[in-house]
Design a protein around this motif. Structure first.
Motif, PDB file in Angstrom:
ATOM      1  N   VAL A  27       0.838  -1.177   0.108  1.00 38.67           N
ATOM      2  CA  VAL A  27      -0.015  -0.012  -0.084  1.00 38.67           C
ATOM      3  C   VAL A  27       0.937   1.148   0.032  1.00 38.67           C
ATOM      4  N   THR A  41      -8.653   7.051  -3.563  1.00 34.85           N
ATOM      5  CA  THR A  41      -8.335   5.676  -3.614  1.00 34.85           C
ATOM      6  C   THR A  41      -8.173   5.085  -4.881  1.00 34.85           C
ATOM      7  N   SER A  76      -3.587   0.734  -3.237  1.00 35.52           N
ATOM      8  CA  SER A  76      -3.213  -0.402  -2.423  1.00 35.52           C
ATOM      9  C   SER A  76      -3.485  -1.648  -3.429  1.00 35.52           C
ATOM     10  N   SER A  86      -3.906  -5.613   6.245  1.00 39.52           N
ATOM     11  CA  SER A  86      -4.365  -4.320   5.458  1.00 39.52           C
ATOM     12  C   SER A  86      -4.639  -2.942   6.178  1.00 39.52           C
ATOM     13  N   SER A  89      -0.941  -1.890   7.665  1.00 39.52           N
ATOM     14  CA  SER A  89      -0.045  -1.573   6.707  1.00 39.52           C
ATOM     15  C   SER A  89      -0.623  -0.186   6.334  1.00 39.52           C
ATOM     16  N   LEU A  90      -2.057   0.017   6.146  1.00 41.86           N
ATOM     17  CA  LEU A  90      -2.553   1.343   5.880  1.00 41.86           C
ATOM     18  C   LEU A  90      -2.336   2.465   7.000  1.00 41.86           C
TER      19      LEU A  90
END
Length: 148
Positions: A27, A41, A76, A86, A89-90
């Protein structure tokens, strides 16, 4: 500022809530000053119906900077809700791109699991825990013959 962070897999065998490893899915978060909030996004998770103010990247950037006027772009490759870290990581990428002094601490706090954020932060195979309120990450050896 831009930050790129790998996915992670945790809860590995007997290392539940302690062992994790980074994976080659990423990401990327860009944060820039703007006159108002702008969120863009792309890729995994971009089809989710999330109001900009509720988006995890927006919440993390605002918490780090104390401001609401940013242009934030999230790209991502990490599938959402599939056990690939996720959220951690974000949160880590957003904190780093926003200029957090300790992006790992921000991500571990937001996600609640230092092992996912720790693997994404350090890369490779790690053991992680919260010690005296701070995430601690220790790199571990991983056999080169293993593939994921």
């Amino acid at each position: 500022m831009r930050a790129r962070v790998p996915a992670s897999s945790a809860n590995l065998g007997p290392g539940f809530d302690a062992l994790a490893l980074a994976l080659a899915l990423y990401v990327e978060v860009d944060v820039a000053d703007a006159d108002e909030l702008v969120l863009h996004t792309e890729g995994e998770g971009s089809d989710l119906a999330i109001a900009p103010d509720d988006h995890l990247a927006v919440r993390v950037v605002r918490a780090v900077t104390g401001r609401t006027d940013h242009a934030i772009t999230v790209r991502s490759e990490i599938p959402v809700s599939r056990g690939l870290g996720s959220s951690a990581s974000l949160a880590l990428a957003a904190a780093a791109a926003a200029g957090a002094a300790d992006p790992l601490a921000v991500a571990a706090e937001v996600d609640g699991h230092p092992e996912n954020a720790g693997a994404s932060f350090a890369g490779g195979f790690v053991a992680a825990a919260t010690v005296e309120g701070q995430p601690r990450v220790e790199a571990l050896a991983l056999d080169d013959a293993l593939a994921f």
